[in-house]
Design a protein around this motif. Structure first.
Motif, short mmCIF file in Angstrom:
data_model
loop_
_atom_site.label_atom_id
_atom_site.label_comp_id
_atom_site.label_asym_id
_atom_site.label_seq_id
_atom_site.Cartn_x
_atom_site.Cartn_y
_atom_site.Cartn_z
N ALA A 18 5.00 3.75 -9.85
CA ALA A 18 6.45 3.58 -10.06
C ALA A 18 7.22 4.38 -9.01
CB ALA A 18 6.83 4.06 -11.45
N GLY A 19 8.22 3.78 -8.45
CA GLY A 19 9.06 4.47 -7.49
C GLY A 19 10.52 4.14 -7.70
N ARG A 20 11.38 4.92 -7.03
CA ARG A 20 12.83 4.63 -7.09
C ARG A 20 13.40 4.74 -5.69
NH1 ARG A 20 14.76 3.30 -11.73
NH2 ARG A 20 13.53 3.97 -13.49
N VAL A 21 14.33 3.86 -5.39
CA VAL A 21 15.02 3.95 -4.11
C VAL A 21 15.94 5.17 -4.17
CG1 VAL A 21 16.70 2.81 -2.60
CG2 VAL A 21 14.90 1.47 -3.71
N ARG A 22 15.88 6.01 -3.14
CA ARG A 22 16.77 7.17 -3.10
C ARG A 22 17.98 6.89 -2.20
NH1 ARG A 22 16.54 8.55 -7.27
NH2 ARG A 22 14.68 9.47 -8.17
N ARG A 23 17.72 6.16 -1.10
CA ARG A 23 18.78 5.93 -0.12
C ARG A 23 18.47 4.63 0.61
NH1 ARG A 23 20.93 9.18 4.69
NH2 ARG A 23 18.82 9.18 5.46
N ARG A 24 19.48 3.93 1.05
CA ARG A 24 19.21 2.79 1.94
C ARG A 24 20.22 2.80 3.07
NH1 ARG A 24 21.06 -3.07 0.30
NH2 ARG A 24 23.26 -2.64 0.16
N ARG A 25 19.75 2.42 4.25
CA ARG A 25 20.60 2.42 5.45
C ARG A 25 20.50 1.05 6.09
NH1 ARG A 25 17.82 6.76 5.73
NH2 ARG A 25 16.20 5.86 7.05
N ARG A 26 21.64 0.54 6.53
CA ARG A 26 21.63 -0.74 7.24
C ARG A 26 21.25 -0.49 8.69
NH1 ARG A 26 25.15 -4.40 9.90
NH2 ARG A 26 24.70 -6.56 9.30
N GLU A 27 20.27 -1.23 9.19
CA GLU A 27 19.82 -1.05 10.57
C GLU A 27 20.35 -2.15 11.48
OE1 GLU A 27 18.28 1.60 11.35
OE2 GLU A 27 17.19 2.29 9.59
N GLY A 28 20.67 -3.31 10.88
CA GLY A 28 21.12 -4.46 11.67
C GLY A 28 21.26 -5.63 10.73
N PRO A 29 21.52 -6.82 11.29
CA PRO A 29 21.70 -7.99 10.43
C PRO A 29 20.45 -8.22 9.58
CG PRO A 29 22.13 -8.53 12.75
CD PRO A 29 21.58 -7.15 12.73
N VAL A 31 18.57 -6.28 8.03
CA VAL A 31 17.51 -5.26 8.09
C VAL A 31 18.01 -3.95 7.49
CG1 VAL A 31 15.90 -3.97 9.56
CG2 VAL A 31 16.54 -6.31 10.17
N TRP A 32 17.26 -3.41 6.55
CA TRP A 32 17.62 -2.17 5.86
C TRP A 32 16.42 -1.24 5.82
CZ3 TRP A 32 22.52 -1.30 3.61
CH2 TRP A 32 23.38 -2.40 3.65
N THR A 33 16.68 0.05 5.91
CA THR A 33 15.63 1.05 5.71
C THR A 33 15.81 1.67 4.33
OG1 THR A 33 15.31 1.52 8.06
CG2 THR A 33 14.71 3.26 6.53
N LEU A 34 14.71 1.68 3.57
CA LEU A 34 14.74 2.25 2.22
C LEU A 34 13.97 3.56 2.20
CD1 LEU A 34 13.78 -0.97 0.17
CD2 LEU A 34 16.08 -0.13 0.70
N ASP A 35 14.58 4.61 1.67
CA ASP A 35 13.87 5.85 1.37
C ASP A 35 13.49 5.78 -0.10
OD1 ASP A 35 14.60 6.54 3.85
OD2 ASP A 35 15.68 8.36 3.32
N ILE A 36 12.20 5.91 -0.38
CA ILE A 36 11.72 5.71 -1.74
C ILE A 36 11.05 6.99 -2.23
CG2 ILE A 36 10.10 4.37 -3.18
CD1 ILE A 36 10.46 2.08 -1.10
#
Ligand SMILES: Cc1cc2nc3c(=O)[nH]c(=O)nc-3n(C[C@H](O)[C@H](O)[C@H](O)COP(=O)(O)OP(=O)(O)OC[C@H]3O[C@@H](n4cnc5c(N)ncnc54)[C@H](O)[C@@H]3O)c2cc1C
Ligand code: FES
Length: 282
Positions: A18-29, A31-36
């Motif tokens: 089990a995990g939870r998203v802590r943060r997400r950043r938009r990188e481009g159209p 495309v997103w980076t998720l910190d989990i």
């Protein structure tokens, strides 16, 4: 209870943690980076080039490479929305649940690269699976020769990790060239496909190793250009993407003859998969 679940998942690679998203950043159209953050685990040991199976509950599970720093041990994944599961992943926000299985696969040949020049050729999203290798190379800079990063995207707004690339440039101990297929807006950099950067790059082909990741057509042209520059098949590594289900060599979804991309790859030495490039499945 959490400890029991953890022990079970350590034994059973098919059981998501089990995990939870802590943060997400938009990188481009798209495309997103998720910190989990994964519950019940202290850090997460992975090698550059390995991947996790990420689950959006009720939607499905997909393979996604680690894109963060292996030393930090954080769960960072960069995802492009191309279909139902990846689109659901990039829609996840802080505190949303996500399942994780992994780390899986064989990563980039970081030990073989020691003492050699390292040429990284990335196309589009292909920079994401290479980013952990770049962190490792720069973190242990004295162990390697010349480091060259050649990165190409279709347009300037698709350049991933832009601020970080600028920071790497300022270090002066890595040669970075970025190109776009189509210049728009105020782009003043190089225009052309990424393979056009290879003849201009400075490295010793007899002592260099190349790490290549991107769309397969781009990788085929990059390999041809690396050959022209003097690199041998045995010095070229690439990351292959194929549809996956189990990720541990059970189901055969990613199988090509005797090769299982999930277990034997996704990173392969070129001479071992030369005949598989371009094949959708066998
Ligand atoms: C080892 C590995 C690492 C990966 N790392 C990343 C990553 O870091 N970031 C990221 O965004 N994506 C990554 N992918 C690709 C990602 O797994 C697919 O985009 C995802 O499975 C698509 O699922 P979907 O349900 O969203 O779309 P689907 O409906 O399954 O597919 C949408 C479209 O993408 C194509 N597609 C699906 N899976 C793949 C695949 N594995 N390779 C190539 N094309 C595919 C389909 O043919 C279709 O055209 C990786 C794949 C592998 C095998
Ligand atoms: S995904 Fe099942 S064998 Fe590779």
């Amino acid at each position: 209870m959490a400890a029991m679940a953890d022990a079970a998942s350590a034994l059973d690679p098919m059981l998501p943690r089990a995990g939870r998203v802590r943060r997400r950043r938009r990188e481009g159209p798209d495309v997103w980076t998720l910190d989990i953050e994964a519950e019940g685990t202290d850090g997460w040991v992975f090698a550059p080039g390995q991947f996790n199976m990420l689950t959006v509950f009720g939607v499905g599970e997909v393979p996604i490479s680690f894109s963060g720093d292996p030393v930090a041990g954080r769960l960072v994944h960069t995802v492009r929305a191309v279909g139902p599961v990846s689109a659901a992943l990039v829609r996840l926000g802080p505190d949303d649940a996500v399942g994780l299985r992994g780390p899986f696969g064989v990563g980039w040949p970081m030990e073989e690269a020691v003492g050699r020049d390292v040429v990284i050729v990335a196309g589009g999203l292909g920079l994401a699976p290479l980013r952990p290798a770049i962190y490792r190379l720069l973190g242990e800079r004295s162990r390697y020769g010349q480091i060259v990063l050649l990165y190409g995207t279709r347009s300037p707004n698709e350049i991933l990790f832009r601020r970080e690339i600028e920071a790497w440039r300022r270090r002066l101990d890595i040669d970075i060239e970025v190109t776009v297929d189509h210049a728009i807006d105020d782009w003043r950099g190089h225009v052309g496909v990424v393979t056009t950067l290879i003849p201009r790059a400075t490295f010793d082909p007899l002592h260099a190793i190349a790490l290549v990741c991107g769309p397969e057509v781009m990788m085929r042209f990059a390999i041809a250009a690396l050959h022209d520059a003097g690199l041998k098949d045995e010095s070229i590594y690439l990351s292959m993407e194929r549809n996956m289900k189990c990720a541990v060599g059970f189901c055969g979804h990613c199988q090509f003859g005797t090769v299982f991309v999930c277990r034997d790859g996704p990173v392969f030495r070129y001479d071992r998969v030369r005949t598989l490039l371009g094949l959708k499945e066998i």
